[in-house]
Scaffold this motif. Structure first.
Motif, mmCIF file in Angstrom:
data_model
loop_
_atom_site.group_PDB
_atom_site.id
_atom_site.type_symbol
_atom_site.label_atom_id
_atom_site.label_comp_id
_atom_site.label_asym_id
_atom_site.label_seq_id
_atom_site.Cartn_x
_atom_site.Cartn_y
_atom_site.Cartn_z
ATOM 1 N N LYS A 105 2.275 1.641 -3.524
ATOM 2 C CA LYS A 105 1.239 2.138 -4.437
ATOM 3 C C LYS A 105 1.065 3.647 -4.271
ATOM 4 O O LYS A 105 0.935 4.379 -5.250
ATOM 5 C CB LYS A 105 -0.092 1.431 -4.185
ATOM 6 N N TYR A 106 1.063 4.097 -3.033
ATOM 7 C CA TYR A 106 0.901 5.532 -2.760
ATOM 8 C C TYR A 106 2.071 6.324 -3.327
ATOM 9 O O TYR A 106 1.884 7.361 -3.961
ATOM 10 C CB TYR A 106 0.771 5.757 -1.252
ATOM 11 N N ILE A 107 3.289 5.835 -3.125
ATOM 12 C CA ILE A 107 4.476 6.532 -3.631
ATOM 13 C C ILE A 107 4.458 6.589 -5.159
ATOM 14 O O ILE A 107 4.722 7.638 -5.752
ATOM 15 C CB ILE A 107 5.761 5.848 -3.113
ATOM 16 N N GLU A 163 1.840 6.404 -7.092
ATOM 17 C CA GLU A 163 0.755 7.307 -7.477
ATOM 18 C C GLU A 163 1.203 8.763 -7.360
ATOM 19 O O GLU A 163 0.916 9.586 -8.225
ATOM 20 C CB GLU A 163 -0.466 7.060 -6.581
ATOM 21 N N MET A 164 1.919 9.079 -6.292
ATOM 22 C CA MET A 164 2.425 10.440 -6.116
ATOM 23 C C MET A 164 3.408 10.807 -7.232
ATOM 24 O O MET A 164 3.390 11.930 -7.741
ATOM 25 C CB MET A 164 3.103 10.603 -4.750
ATOM 26 N N ASN A 189 0.830 -1.212 0.000
ATOM 27 C CA ASN A 189 0.000 0.000 0.000
ATOM 28 C C ASN A 189 0.862 1.258 0.000
ATOM 29 O O ASN A 189 0.542 2.231 -0.682
ATOM 30 C CB ASN A 189 -0.947 0.008 1.202
ATOM 31 N N GLY A 190 1.946 1.248 0.743
ATOM 32 C CA GLY A 190 2.859 2.381 0.757
ATOM 33 C C GLY A 190 3.510 2.596 -0.597
ATOM 34 O O GLY A 190 3.642 3.737 -1.068
#
Length: 112
Positions: free
Chosen positions: A72-74, A76-77, A69-70
């Motif tokens: 994916k967030y990175i 995406e950013m 999840n981390g």
């Protein structure tokens, strides 16, 4: 002589695993979790440009111990908040830092 197209999908995940000195099983797990660039083709070939993203994901998981999840967030950013030039420069910087890390310092992560 033809110029190399870095965006043409030509490499299977097994070849990328060999380039990164990673286990194919680990990269397939990243793929299953949706951490790698999406491929529409059933052959799932990756481009030279994709290798930087795959290497970055592998670095985040195996060295920085960031969960799926981390990551994916990175990612995406990176994709939404950086233009292509800055994203490319950032990935080059990460690649240079990764080259300084010896493979003996990287522990394979089998489960994210």
């Amino acid at each position: 002589m033809a110029l190399l197209d870095n965006n043409k999908d030509v490499l299977p995940l097994a070849s990328i695993a060999e380039i990164l000195n990673a286990k194919i099983r680990t990269l397939r797990m990243y793929e299953d979790k949706g951490l790698l660039p999406k491929k529409k083709d059933s052959k799932k070939l990756y481009s030279i440009s994709d290798i930087k993203i795959v290497a970055f994901v592998h670095y985040l998981a195996s060295v920085k111990k960031i969960n799926a999840n981390g990551i994916k967030y990175i990612i995406e950013m990176l994709n939404t908040n950086m233009d292509e030039k800055n994203r490319e420069e950032f990935l080059v910087t990460v690649e240079e830092k990764m080259e300084k890390i010896s493979t003996s310092d990287i522990n394979e992560v089998e489960i994210i």
